[in-house]
Design a protein around this motif. Sequence first.
Motif, PDB file in Angstrom:
ATOM      1  N   GLU A  80       0.900  -1.160   0.000  1.00 14.25           N
ATOM      2  CA  GLU A  80       0.000   0.000   0.000  1.00 14.25           C
ATOM      3  C   GLU A  80       0.930   1.198   0.000  1.00 14.25           C
ATOM      4  O   GLU A  80       1.804   1.312   0.870  1.00 14.25           O
ATOM      5  CB  GLU A  80      -0.881  -0.022   1.253  1.00 14.25           C
ATOM      6  CG  GLU A  80      -1.868   1.132   1.354  1.00 14.25           C
ATOM      7  CD  GLU A  80      -1.330   2.336   2.120  1.00 14.25           C
ATOM      8  OE1 GLU A  80      -1.721   3.464   1.785  1.00 14.25           O
ATOM      9  OE2 GLU A  80      -0.509   2.168   3.031  1.00 14.25           O
ATOM     10  N   ILE A 166      -4.409   9.484  14.905  1.00 13.83           N
ATOM     11  CA  ILE A 166      -4.330   8.342  13.991  1.00 13.83           C
ATOM     12  C   ILE A 166      -5.650   7.575  13.894  1.00 13.83           C
ATOM     13  O   ILE A 166      -5.691   6.451  13.414  1.00 13.83           O
ATOM     14  CB  ILE A 166      -3.134   7.410  14.346  1.00 13.83           C
ATOM     15  CG1 ILE A 166      -3.171   6.971  15.818  1.00 13.83           C
ATOM     16  CG2 ILE A 166      -1.817   8.103  14.055  1.00 13.83           C
ATOM     17  CD1 ILE A 166      -2.056   5.996  16.203  1.00 13.83           C
ATOM     18  N   HIS A 204      -9.986   2.413   6.055  1.00 14.89           N
ATOM     19  CA  HIS A 204      -8.891   2.281   7.030  1.00 14.89           C
ATOM     20  C   HIS A 204      -9.321   3.119   8.217  1.00 14.89           C
ATOM     21  O   HIS A 204      -9.371   4.339   8.138  1.00 14.89           O
ATOM     22  CB  HIS A 204      -7.571   2.782   6.435  1.00 14.89           C
ATOM     23  CG  HIS A 204      -6.454   2.819   7.436  1.00 14.89           C
ATOM     24  ND1 HIS A 204      -5.792   1.689   7.860  1.00 14.89           N
ATOM     25  CD2 HIS A 204      -5.911   3.838   8.126  1.00 14.89           C
ATOM     26  CE1 HIS A 204      -4.881   2.021   8.764  1.00 14.89           C
ATOM     27  NE2 HIS A 204      -4.936   3.327   8.940  1.00 14.89           N
ATOM     28  N   GLY A 244      -3.833  -1.119  10.514  1.00 18.68           N
ATOM     29  CA  GLY A 244      -4.133  -0.578  11.836  1.00 18.68           C
ATOM     30  C   GLY A 244      -3.913  -1.527  12.990  1.00 18.68           C
ATOM     31  O   GLY A 244      -4.159  -1.165  14.130  1.00 18.68           O
ATOM     32  N   GLU A 281      -4.009  -4.042   5.029  1.00 19.26           N
ATOM     33  CA  GLU A 281      -2.891  -3.129   4.770  1.00 19.26           C
ATOM     34  C   GLU A 281      -2.062  -2.877   6.024  1.00 19.26           C
ATOM     35  O   GLU A 281      -1.977  -1.748   6.506  1.00 19.26           O
ATOM     36  CB  GLU A 281      -3.441  -1.781   4.279  1.00 19.26           C
ATOM     37  CG  GLU A 281      -4.272  -1.846   3.023  1.00 19.26           C
ATOM     38  CD  GLU A 281      -4.788  -0.465   2.602  1.00 19.26           C
ATOM     39  OE1 GLU A 281      -4.676   0.498   3.387  1.00 19.26           O
ATOM     40  OE2 GLU A 281      -5.301  -0.369   1.486  1.00 19.26           O
ATOM     41  N   MET A 387       9.698   8.870   9.952  1.00 25.00           N
ATOM     42  CA  MET A 387       9.263  10.217  10.315  1.00 25.00           C
ATOM     43  C   MET A 387      10.439  11.077  10.779  1.00 25.00           C
ATOM     44  O   MET A 387      10.239  12.161  11.339  1.00 25.00           O
ATOM     45  CB  MET A 387       8.193  10.136  11.412  1.00 25.00           C
ATOM     46  CG  MET A 387       6.900   9.492  10.918  1.00 25.00           C
ATOM     47  SD  MET A 387       5.742   9.134  12.253  1.00 25.00           S
ATOM     48  CE  MET A 387       5.043  10.741  12.555  1.00 25.00           C
TER      49      MET A 387
HETATM   50  N1  LLP Z   1      -3.527   1.945   5.099  1.00 25.23           N
HETATM   51  C1  LLP Z   1      -3.720   3.279   5.099  1.00 25.23           C
HETATM   52  C2  LLP Z   1      -4.603   3.875   4.102  1.00 25.23           C
HETATM   53  C3  LLP Z   1      -3.081   4.076   6.052  1.00 25.23           C
HETATM   54  O1  LLP Z   1      -3.289   5.388   6.064  1.00 25.23           O
HETATM   55  C4  LLP Z   1      -2.220   3.468   7.006  1.00 25.23           C
HETATM   56  C5  LLP Z   1      -1.533   4.264   8.014  1.00 25.23           C
HETATM   57  C6  LLP Z   1      -2.042   2.070   6.958  1.00 25.23           C
HETATM   58  C7  LLP Z   1      -2.726   1.346   5.984  1.00 25.23           C
HETATM   59  C8  LLP Z   1      -1.151   1.323   7.895  1.00 25.23           C
HETATM   60  O2  LLP Z   1      -1.546   1.410   9.220  1.00 25.23           O
HETATM   61  P1  LLP Z   1      -0.798   0.552  10.340  1.00 25.23           P
HETATM   62  O3  LLP Z   1      -1.056  -0.906  10.082  1.00 25.23           O
HETATM   63  O4  LLP Z   1       0.661   0.858  10.248  1.00 25.23           O
HETATM   64  O5  LLP Z   1      -1.374   1.031  11.612  1.00 25.23           O
HETATM   65  N2  LLP Z   1       2.621   7.897  12.322  1.00 25.23           N
HETATM   66  C9  LLP Z   1       1.621   7.218  13.102  1.00 25.23           C
HETATM   67  C10 LLP Z   1       0.837   6.218  12.283  1.00 25.23           C
HETATM   68  C11 LLP Z   1       0.160   6.854  11.094  1.00 25.23           C
HETATM   69  C12 LLP Z   1      -0.597   5.851  10.272  1.00 25.23           C
HETATM   70  C13 LLP Z   1      -0.970   6.420   8.978  1.00 25.23           C
HETATM   71  N3  LLP Z   1      -1.677   5.525   8.123  1.00 25.23           N
HETATM   72  C14 LLP Z   1       2.298   6.548  14.284  1.00 25.23           C
HETATM   73  O6  LLP Z   1       3.521   6.656  14.418  1.00 25.23           O
HETATM   74  O7  LLP Z   1       1.626   5.940  15.120  1.00 25.23           O
END
Ligand code: LLP
Length: 426
Positions: A80, A166, A204, A244, A281, A387
Amino acid sequence: MLSRAPDGEAFLGGRSLASILDEVGAATPAYVYDLGAMATEARELVDSFGAHAQLVAFAVKANSAGAVVRTLARAGCGAEVGSLAELEVARISGIEADRMLLSGMGKSVAAIDAAIGAGARGILAIQVDSIDELERIAARSRALGRTARVALRVNPAIRADTHQAIATGHEDAKFGILRADLPRAYAAIRAQGEALTLVGLGAHVGSQLVRTDAYFDTADALLTLVHEFERGGARLELIDFGGGFGIDYGDGCFVRPRDFVAGVLARTIAAGLEGRTVVVEPGRSLVGAHGCLVASVVATKVVSGRRWAVLDAGMNDLLRPALYGARHRIEPLGPRVARRGGEPGAQLWRVVGPVCESSDEFGEYELDEPLPARVLIRDVGAYGFAMASNYNGRGLPTEIFLHECGKLSVSRAGDANAWIAQRLAT
Ligand code: LLP
């Protein structure tokens, strides 16, 4: 996997962390990643789908290092991506176009063109964030003489129980198309004729989810919507339940990613939609626990009973504590130093970085006195280096990769000299 020898020395992926830094001659601050553990994480999640058609699309924004993306690609992941640059990293790391999704709002024309133009029929899906965007994408497909495969990103109006920065699926979040606007979005797609083809729906709902309720409520909403679209004449290939899945940052709170997957698979089958590809994702859950940041203690300060430990890593290297108040366990690199009689033992230290901001603080941690020369900051494999910035003229941290075969590789991109040259070139 992080472990400890009997004398307290920290090991990552079965290797002493201190010896890893020595072997590659790396100074601190340095991120160290265990690629083998990331691959295992990915394979386990892919396998948890059994025979069901699936795509585990790694969210490249969590960790875009080529070594990481190549490892996950080999372990069976797609990607993704949120920008042209991430799309290029994924493509060159071996992820095929039809295993890639482009999401995000405000996509650049260049990213849209790359997504439409990739491979034989473009990427698997461009996740469309608004009705306006549908029109922009259709204009580019016509210009390129192709059909863009689009999926609608639904805003399910569900507030996930996570940090407000988030949580992305509630009504006043900037992301996605509200349910009430979906009929208009579908009509807009059909009005574009050959330029667009609707291949799926997705959502998401947020990141660092440590409960399943919001994720499963979103899944139920998506499955109902798939039926509604199909009654309206659409034939959807995929349902994208988003990422997520949270990790355990030390408080023991998390749900195994495969339990999220089992829940959405069961719901998809119960809804009679087992023929559709189930997409998830994950970013953080594949890589977060398998990276740590090694830093040196460069100064201490004891003022009116407060004890400050100053590291050579700061908020520019790891932003999460300053930005979200996130806690990342800080521990000695070890081994434990035998204490001499009369020394005070463990003390609470406020651990800070060298950047000129009061928010450049990692939190309060118990550390032995005398303080260890080096510490490790845990669970920073996701959204750590990704980041990082050059704020305060600081170079980007070194990254060290422990490969599955045991080989080490190092990246020292963007050191302070590169920053000086760039700033002077203006
Ligand atoms: N798909 C989409 C459309 C997203 O926007 C994101 C994360 C993911 C998948 C992946 O999410 P995950 O599995 O990693 O939770 N910087 C923040 C997290 C921002 C997430 C942004 N989008 C942190 O350090 O907690």
